[in-house]
Design a protein around this motif. Structure first.
Motif, PDB file in Angstrom:
ATOM      1  N   SER A 188     -22.168 -15.754   4.697  1.00 27.05           N
ATOM      2  CA  SER A 188     -23.506 -15.364   5.144  1.00 27.05           C
ATOM      3  C   SER A 188     -23.522 -13.881   5.553  1.00 27.05           C
ATOM      4  CB  SER A 188     -23.941 -16.237   6.323  1.00 27.05           C
ATOM      5  OG  SER A 188     -25.289 -16.011   6.650  1.00 27.05           O
ATOM      6  N   ILE A 189     -23.271 -13.028   4.609  1.00 26.68           N
ATOM      7  CA  ILE A 189     -23.111 -11.596   4.893  1.00 26.68           C
ATOM      8  C   ILE A 189     -24.380 -10.996   5.490  1.00 26.68           C
ATOM      9  CG2 ILE A 189     -23.836 -10.825   2.585  1.00 26.68           C
ATOM     10  CD1 ILE A 189     -21.565  -8.721   2.787  1.00 26.68           C
ATOM     11  N   SER A 190     -24.188 -10.126   6.449  1.00 26.49           N
ATOM     12  CA  SER A 190     -25.307  -9.424   7.098  1.00 26.49           C
ATOM     13  C   SER A 190     -25.322  -7.973   6.664  1.00 26.49           C
ATOM     14  CB  SER A 190     -25.173  -9.504   8.618  1.00 26.49           C
ATOM     15  OG  SER A 190     -24.020  -8.802   9.049  1.00 26.49           O
ATOM     16  N   ARG A 191     -26.391  -7.288   6.971  1.00 26.41           N
ATOM     17  CA  ARG A 191     -26.505  -5.877   6.594  1.00 26.41           C
ATOM     18  C   ARG A 191     -25.442  -5.029   7.281  1.00 26.41           C
ATOM     19  NH1 ARG A 191     -32.545  -5.321   8.758  1.00 26.41           N
ATOM     20  NH2 ARG A 191     -32.503  -7.427   7.898  1.00 26.41           N
ATOM     21  N   GLN A 192     -24.962  -5.484   8.458  1.00 26.03           N
ATOM     22  CA  GLN A 192     -23.920  -4.733   9.161  1.00 26.03           C
ATOM     23  C   GLN A 192     -22.576  -4.783   8.436  1.00 26.03           C
ATOM     24  OE1 GLN A 192     -25.976  -6.951  10.726  1.00 26.03           O
ATOM     25  NE2 GLN A 192     -27.275  -5.415  11.735  1.00 26.03           N
ATOM     26  N   LYS A 193     -22.433  -5.739   7.517  1.00 29.34           N
ATOM     27  CA  LYS A 193     -21.192  -5.867   6.760  1.00 29.34           C
ATOM     28  C   LYS A 193     -21.245  -5.137   5.422  1.00 29.34           C
ATOM     29  CE  LYS A 193     -18.775  -8.477   9.553  1.00 29.34           C
ATOM     30  NZ  LYS A 193     -17.470  -8.037  10.116  1.00 29.34           N
ATOM     31  N   ALA A 194     -22.342  -4.452   5.158  1.00 30.81           N
ATOM     32  CA  ALA A 194     -22.435  -3.665   3.931  1.00 30.81           C
ATOM     33  C   ALA A 194     -21.557  -2.419   4.061  1.00 30.81           C
ATOM     34  CB  ALA A 194     -23.883  -3.268   3.662  1.00 30.81           C
ATOM     35  N   GLY A 195     -20.989  -1.987   2.949  1.00 32.76           N
ATOM     36  CA  GLY A 195     -20.185  -0.766   2.979  1.00 32.76           C
ATOM     37  C   GLY A 195     -18.985  -0.863   2.068  1.00 32.76           C
ATOM     38  N   VAL A 196     -17.973  -0.052   2.368  1.00 40.32           N
ATOM     39  CA  VAL A 196     -16.797   0.089   1.513  1.00 40.32           C
ATOM     40  C   VAL A 196     -15.634  -0.716   2.084  1.00 40.32           C
ATOM     41  CG1 VAL A 196     -15.148   1.705   0.508  1.00 40.32           C
ATOM     42  CG2 VAL A 196     -17.539   2.382   0.781  1.00 40.32           C
ATOM     43  N   TYR A 197     -15.027  -1.520   1.215  1.00 41.67           N
ATOM     44  CA  TYR A 197     -13.847  -2.299   1.566  1.00 41.67           C
ATOM     45  C   TYR A 197     -12.669  -1.784   0.746  1.00 41.67           C
ATOM     46  CZ  TYR A 197     -16.882  -5.588   4.021  1.00 41.67           C
ATOM     47  OH  TYR A 197     -17.789  -6.157   4.900  1.00 41.67           O
ATOM     48  N   GLU A 198     -11.512  -1.716   1.392  1.00 45.22           N
ATOM     49  CA  GLU A 198     -10.321  -1.151   0.764  1.00 45.22           C
ATOM     50  C   GLU A 198      -9.227  -2.203   0.660  1.00 45.22           C
ATOM     51  OE1 GLU A 198      -8.442   2.943   1.734  1.00 45.22           O
ATOM     52  OE2 GLU A 198      -7.332   1.476   2.940  1.00 45.22           O
ATOM     53  N   CYS A 199      -8.696  -2.344  -0.550  1.00 51.11           N
ATOM     54  CA  CYS A 199      -7.545  -3.226  -0.772  1.00 51.11           C
ATOM     55  C   CYS A 199      -6.294  -2.367  -0.953  1.00 51.11           C
ATOM     56  CB  CYS A 199      -7.772  -4.103  -2.006  1.00 51.11           C
ATOM     57  SG  CYS A 199      -6.302  -5.074  -2.460  1.00 51.11           S
ATOM     58  N   THR A 200      -5.232  -2.735  -0.241  1.00 52.51           N
ATOM     59  CA  THR A 200      -3.976  -2.001  -0.321  1.00 52.51           C
ATOM     60  C   THR A 200      -2.859  -2.946  -0.754  1.00 52.51           C
ATOM     61  OG1 THR A 200      -4.670  -0.498   1.452  1.00 52.51           O
ATOM     62  CG2 THR A 200      -2.325  -0.566   0.932  1.00 52.51           C
ATOM     63  N   ALA A 201      -2.134  -2.552  -1.789  1.00 54.31           N
ATOM     64  CA  ALA A 201      -0.958  -3.297  -2.251  1.00 54.31           C
ATOM     65  C   ALA A 201       0.274  -2.460  -1.954  1.00 54.31           C
ATOM     66  CB  ALA A 201      -1.063  -3.593  -3.749  1.00 54.31           C
ATOM     67  N   VAL A 202       1.251  -3.047  -1.254  1.00 53.63           N
ATOM     68  CA  VAL A 202       2.421  -2.293  -0.789  1.00 53.63           C
ATOM     69  C   VAL A 202       3.704  -3.056  -1.106  1.00 53.63           C
ATOM     70  CG1 VAL A 202       3.564  -1.253   1.208  1.00 53.63           C
ATOM     71  CG2 VAL A 202       1.077  -1.321   1.109  1.00 53.63           C
ATOM     72  N   ASN A 203       4.687  -2.344  -1.636  1.00 56.37           N
ATOM     73  CA  ASN A 203       6.059  -2.865  -1.667  1.00 56.37           C
ATOM     74  C   ASN A 203       7.018  -1.752  -1.269  1.00 56.37           C
ATOM     75  OD1 ASN A 203       6.396  -1.278  -3.948  1.00 56.37           O
ATOM     76  ND2 ASN A 203       6.618  -2.974  -5.374  1.00 56.37           N
ATOM     77  N   ASP A 204       8.323  -1.988  -1.426  1.00 58.61           N
ATOM     78  CA  ASP A 204       9.315  -0.996  -0.973  1.00 58.61           C
ATOM     79  C   ASP A 204       9.267   0.295  -1.769  1.00 58.61           C
ATOM     80  OD1 ASP A 204      10.148  -2.893   0.821  1.00 58.61           O
ATOM     81  OD2 ASP A 204      11.798  -3.615  -0.433  1.00 58.61           O
ATOM     82  N   ILE A 205       8.583   0.272  -2.904  1.00 64.97           N
ATOM     83  CA  ILE A 205       8.589   1.430  -3.790  1.00 64.97           C
ATOM     84  C   ILE A 205       7.415   2.359  -3.529  1.00 64.97           C
ATOM     85  CG2 ILE A 205       8.757   2.181  -6.177  1.00 64.97           C
ATOM     86  CD1 ILE A 205      11.047   0.409  -5.119  1.00 64.97           C
ATOM     87  N   ASP A 206       6.219   1.794  -3.436  1.00 63.94           N
ATOM     88  CA  ASP A 206       5.041   2.647  -3.349  1.00 63.94           C
ATOM     89  C   ASP A 206       3.847   1.832  -2.846  1.00 63.94           C
ATOM     90  OD1 ASP A 206       3.506   4.922  -3.539  1.00 63.94           O
ATOM     91  OD2 ASP A 206       3.897   5.277  -5.665  1.00 63.94           O
ATOM     92  N   THR A 207       2.668   2.455  -2.918  1.00 71.84           N
ATOM     93  CA  THR A 207       1.420   1.838  -2.469  1.00 71.84           C
ATOM     94  C   THR A 207       0.327   2.101  -3.501  1.00 71.84           C
ATOM     95  OG1 THR A 207       1.990   2.192  -0.137  1.00 71.84           O
ATOM     96  CG2 THR A 207      -0.335   1.816  -0.642  1.00 71.84           C
ATOM     97  N   ASP A 208      -0.513   1.099  -3.718  1.00 69.95           N
ATOM     98  CA  ASP A 208      -1.679   1.271  -4.584  1.00 69.95           C
ATOM     99  C   ASP A 208      -2.912   0.862  -3.791  1.00 69.95           C
ATOM    100  OD1 ASP A 208      -3.135   1.926  -6.834  1.00 69.95           O
ATOM    101  OD2 ASP A 208      -2.865  -0.018  -7.805  1.00 69.95           O
ATOM    102  N   VAL A 209      -3.995   1.626  -3.965  1.00 68.42           N
ATOM    103  CA  VAL A 209      -5.210   1.399  -3.183  1.00 68.42           C
ATOM    104  C   VAL A 209      -6.420   1.406  -4.107  1.00 68.42           C
ATOM    105  CG1 VAL A 209      -6.704   2.277  -1.330  1.00 68.42           C
ATOM    106  CG2 VAL A 209      -4.225   2.455  -1.117  1.00 68.42           C
TER     107      VAL A 209
END
Length: 352
Positions: free
Chosen positions: A187-208
């Motif tokens: 039940s998303i509200s207008r306050q939850k609108a915006g940019v969401y970031e997913c981060t994948a991390v292992n011992d080698i590097d990071t992808d976003v």
């Protein structure tokens, strides 16, 4: 040092070595004990780097070869592999070294160096581990939803070691939203609108990766502010609406739609704000106005009163409160500090 001088020997030695590798058994040469065979420590290399495979020779070597699973890479100086990334580095009585450039996951596995010396055959095996930086491969695109909808965002990544996944709502101070591949918002509200970031991390590097959620909702207009304007002067009524998508504005006077340029009125819409401007207020302009904000999800309105302000004259300075009229003939009062004016004229009055 021979390379292919005895094809029958190579066929037997390499065939037995490959058979043992495919069965997952320790690799020992025919007729040898375990002491004649060596298992080296794993070699860990990152994807895209170069790995060197070194095999000690010693004694008088008659035949030597490097194998990978079911394929022969090098037999002495002769290259059997068709892979251009594989090349010979060193071949002498001390060592037999080859290299594989720009390694990938397909290069991971066991490698065996088979050596035939003047005394006995032996093997050296090593396992190559390829580490891969995280790469987000399945990710939700930007979405537009209506307020109250349920939203699910997906973020899947590959890599070795397996990467961990986390979500953050970066439009709101970067709070952690989830530590799973799926981010579910009920039940998303207008306050939850915006940019969401997913981060994948292992011992080698990071992808976003980032995804933007747009939440649509119906207009909500601010309460209208009445305006008092002197006859012949410029007047402005301002109407502000909060809405996604942005609202379209409509203006009415006594339930009659007003269009831009009507009776000298100008309507200017800028984003969430609409202005109704009177460049030269006349008697017919005074009265009640309504602003309506509309988008595909609904509408909202507010009312305004444009009323006349009577300019003070010398005959009205001592009359106390100043009278103003609205468009319906009613009277509003605007109090002035007449006490100060009375004190200023007091010496003049005492002469009489």
């Amino acid at each position: 040092m021979g390379s292919m001088k005895n094809p029958l020997y190579w066929a037997v030695l390499i065939g037995m070595t490959i058979l043992l590798m495919e069965q997952g058994s320790p690799v020992y040469s025919q007729g040898d004990s375990q002491s004649d065979n060596k298992v080296m420590d794993n070699i860990t290399v990152r994807q895209g780097e170069t790995v060197f495979l070194r095999c000690e020779q010693g004694d008088v070597v008659t035949h030597t070869a490097w194998l990978n699973r079911s394929s022969i890479l090098y037999a002495g100086e002769d290259k059997w592999s068709v892979d251009p990334r594989v090349s010979l580095v060193t071949l002498n009585q001390e060592e037999f070294t080859i290299k594989i450039e720009n390694v990938d996951m397909t290069d991971e596995g066991q490698y065996v160096c088979a050596v035939q010396t003047s005394s006995r055959p032996r093997t050296t095996s090593v396992h190559v581990l390829v580490q891969v930086p995280p790469k987000i491969i399945n990710f939700s695109r930007d979405i537009v939803v209506n307020e109250g909808s349920n939203v699910t965002l997906m973020c899947q990544a590959g890599g070795k070691p397996e990467p961990s996944i986390s979500w953050k709502f970066i439009s709101n101070s970067g709070d952690l939203a989830s530590d799973d591949e799926l981010l579910e918002i009920s039940s998303i509200s207008r306050q939850k609108a915006g940019v969401y970031e997913c981060t994948a991390v292992n011992d080698i590097d990071t992808d976003v990766q980032t995804v933007d959620i747009t939440v649509n909702y119906p207009p909500s207009v601010s309460e209208g502010r009445d305006a008092g304007v002197t006859l012949g002067q410029r007047g402005v009524l301002e109407c502000e609406a909060d809405a996604v998508p942005e609202a379209d504005f409509e203006w009415y006077k006594d339930n009659r739609r007003i269009f831009n340029g009507f009776d000298g009125m100008e309507i200017i819409n800028t984003g969430s704000l609409s202005k109704l401007t009177f460049h030269n207020v006349s008697d017919g302009d005074y009265g009640n106005y309504t602003c309506v904000a509309v988008n595909k999800l609904g509408s909202s309105n507010t009312n305004f009163l444009l009323y006349v302000v009577i300019e003070p004259t010398s005959s009205t300075l001592l009359q106390g409160p100043r009278a103003v009229q609205d468009g319906s003939g009613g009277v509003k009062t605007a109090h002035f500090h007449t006490c100060l004016l009375f004190i200023a004229f007091l010496p003049f009055l005492l002469r009489f």
